[in-house]
Design a protein around this motif. Sequence first.
Motif, PDB file in Angstrom:
ATOM      1  N   TYR A   1     -12.987   3.893  -8.322  1.00 65.12           N
ATOM      2  CA  TYR A   1     -12.125   4.638  -7.759  1.00 65.12           C
ATOM      3  C   TYR A   1     -11.083   3.917  -6.623  1.00 65.12           C
ATOM      4  O   TYR A   1     -11.410   3.024  -6.063  1.00 65.12           O
ATOM      5  CB  TYR A   1     -12.723   5.800  -6.717  1.00 65.12           C
ATOM      6  CG  TYR A   1     -13.335   7.065  -7.666  1.00 65.12           C
ATOM      7  CD1 TYR A   1     -12.294   7.902  -8.150  1.00 65.12           C
ATOM      8  CD2 TYR A   1     -14.682   7.255  -7.871  1.00 65.12           C
ATOM      9  CE1 TYR A   1     -12.838   9.008  -8.995  1.00 65.12           C
ATOM     10  CE2 TYR A   1     -15.060   8.286  -8.450  1.00 65.12           C
ATOM     11  CZ  TYR A   1     -14.263   9.001  -8.970  1.00 65.12           C
ATOM     12  OH  TYR A   1     -14.830  10.203  -9.780  1.00 65.12           O
ATOM     13  N   ASP A   2      -9.870   4.349  -6.857  1.00 63.16           N
ATOM     14  CA  ASP A   2      -8.874   3.729  -5.928  1.00 63.16           C
ATOM     15  C   ASP A   2      -8.670   4.871  -4.539  1.00 63.16           C
ATOM     16  O   ASP A   2      -8.049   5.790  -4.883  1.00 63.16           O
ATOM     17  CB  ASP A   2      -7.499   3.631  -6.633  1.00 63.16           C
ATOM     18  CG  ASP A   2      -6.453   2.939  -5.534  1.00 63.16           C
ATOM     19  OD1 ASP A   2      -6.808   2.399  -4.532  1.00 63.16           O
ATOM     20  OD2 ASP A   2      -5.140   3.106  -5.958  1.00 63.16           O
ATOM     21  N   LEU A   3      -9.574   4.608  -3.487  1.00 66.03           N
ATOM     22  CA  LEU A   3      -9.515   5.625  -2.750  1.00 66.03           C
ATOM     23  C   LEU A   3      -8.429   5.314  -1.547  1.00 66.03           C
ATOM     24  O   LEU A   3      -7.923   4.202  -1.325  1.00 66.03           O
ATOM     25  CB  LEU A   3     -10.752   5.444  -1.840  1.00 66.03           C
ATOM     26  CG  LEU A   3     -12.088   5.801  -2.628  1.00 66.03           C
ATOM     27  CD1 LEU A   3     -13.558   5.615  -1.641  1.00 66.03           C
ATOM     28  CD2 LEU A   3     -12.063   7.314  -3.167  1.00 66.03           C
ATOM     29  N   PRO A   4      -8.187   6.161  -0.721  1.00 67.99           N
ATOM     30  CA  PRO A   4      -7.125   6.045   0.477  1.00 67.99           C
ATOM     31  C   PRO A   4      -7.493   4.951   1.303  1.00 67.99           C
ATOM     32  O   PRO A   4      -8.679   4.798   1.678  1.00 67.99           O
ATOM     33  CB  PRO A   4      -7.006   7.147   0.994  1.00 67.99           C
ATOM     34  CG  PRO A   4      -7.272   8.317   0.074  1.00 67.99           C
ATOM     35  CD  PRO A   4      -8.234   7.570  -0.841  1.00 67.99           C
ATOM     36  N   PRO A   5      -6.693   4.100   1.776  1.00 66.63           N
ATOM     37  CA  PRO A   5      -7.252   2.927   2.449  1.00 66.63           C
ATOM     38  C   PRO A   5      -8.071   3.197   3.837  1.00 66.63           C
ATOM     39  O   PRO A   5      -8.594   2.536   4.094  1.00 66.63           O
ATOM     40  CB  PRO A   5      -6.019   2.121   2.999  1.00 66.63           C
ATOM     41  CG  PRO A   5      -4.857   2.555   1.728  1.00 66.63           C
ATOM     42  CD  PRO A   5      -5.452   3.786   1.529  1.00 66.63           C
ATOM     43  N   ARG A   6      -7.956   4.295   4.362  1.00 63.17           N
ATOM     44  CA  ARG A   6      -8.603   4.732   5.566  1.00 63.17           C
ATOM     45  C   ARG A   6     -10.310   4.783   5.088  1.00 63.17           C
ATOM     46  O   ARG A   6     -10.836   4.871   6.175  1.00 63.17           O
ATOM     47  CB  ARG A   6      -8.148   6.276   5.904  1.00 63.17           C
ATOM     48  CG  ARG A   6      -8.473   7.411   4.982  1.00 63.17           C
ATOM     49  CD  ARG A   6      -8.060   8.377   5.866  1.00 63.17           C
ATOM     50  NE  ARG A   6      -8.206   9.853   4.923  1.00 63.17           N
ATOM     51  CZ  ARG A   6      -7.603  10.155   3.976  1.00 63.17           C
ATOM     52  NH1 ARG A   6      -6.471   9.608   3.700  1.00 63.17           N
ATOM     53  NH2 ARG A   6      -8.030  11.416   3.372  1.00 63.17           N
TER      54      ARG A   6
END
Length: 398
Positions: free
Chosen positions: A22-27
């Motif tokens: 998954y490409d999750l939000p950087p946070r």
Amino acid sequence: HRCGRGGGGAHRPPEGLRVYVYDLPPRFNSGMLALNMQQCRGSIYSAEVFIHEQLLVSSTLTLNASEADLFFVPWYSSCFMSSNFVKPGPGWPDNDVDIGKTYLATQAVIDHIKGSHPFWNDSNGADHVWPFTSDWGSCLGPFAELHNSIHLVTSGDVSEERPPWYYLRAKDHMGSSPDFAERCRLPCYQHHKDVAIPPMLSVPALFRDSRGVGNADRPVRVYFRGNTAGSHKAMPFARNYSMGIRQYIVDNFSEERGWLVSRENRPESYHKELASSQMCLAPPGWEQWSVRLFESLLLGCIPVIFSLSLVLPFQSLIDYSNVTLRVRDSADLAALPALLASVPGPALDLKRRSIASMWRAVTYQRPPEEGDAFDLLLRELSARAPTRGGTPRGGWLS
């Protein structure tokens, strides 16, 4: 098959395994690294970062979710927890621990995945892989939603029930979320689907110089040096730390002939002392597992483990009876000197030779190599992919 001698060649991922990352939000991952580099990349809990980065360059990676066998969720829960360990405000950093904040953040990751992608609902999360590399394991997330998923954890504790103080300590640390404390009444590791992995050992000399051999001359018969009270943030539970095992060892065996036992920490000489010892005690800390087990292996000292309910990393692939000694929790403590004195020298030599052939299995090599921890992790995941969280006939242990 079991890991044998050798290893160290080029890493070859299991044939046919496809993992979607998954490409999750950087946070939820990379955005935290610059803010807390020491803990997120340099601590024993930082395998979550390494595994994520290696999957992104592995031949197992697929960008086509429809052909994926497994879905990896790169949530840096340990990094987040160390970055948000206490409630902000007056008295920081000595005010209340807030692990509940990490629990709530895990729920936010679940909500993001379910709201942004269709893949979770296809299996109810059973083909999703989550790294939970802190001592709390998958207790850092809600059981109801995560119980199907595969968790990568450092603490493979299969105890049927936890002592009452464990819940009370979780309640003391829950901070923002009472649900975290309630979650800790349930298992943080389930052997039928989860994978126990080694911690990240970030001392280059252990890899470069020792390689499971250490010193030929080992004048210390039995060694233990370490804390006996846990952290100051959990002092109300100090007597419960290590299930009382470390305390008993130091109080009763400090004068044993040939033993070096002390509660005094000496970081500057610790690894040298391990490498000069024949058997190294690896009692639990707050959890059943201990990083000193893996440090001992790298330095050629035979670890003595104080639990029969602890699943060790890649235990279906590694025969740990060849490289460790086990005693029954606290039941054998009084007889420990006699038990260890009864182990003949040739048996110790054989175990040390076995350590020299398997040490790589508990390390994350850069780049990954055949027989190292990343390689064995992919083998474990490849075995689990067809069952989607179920247990194969005969179980995971051979």
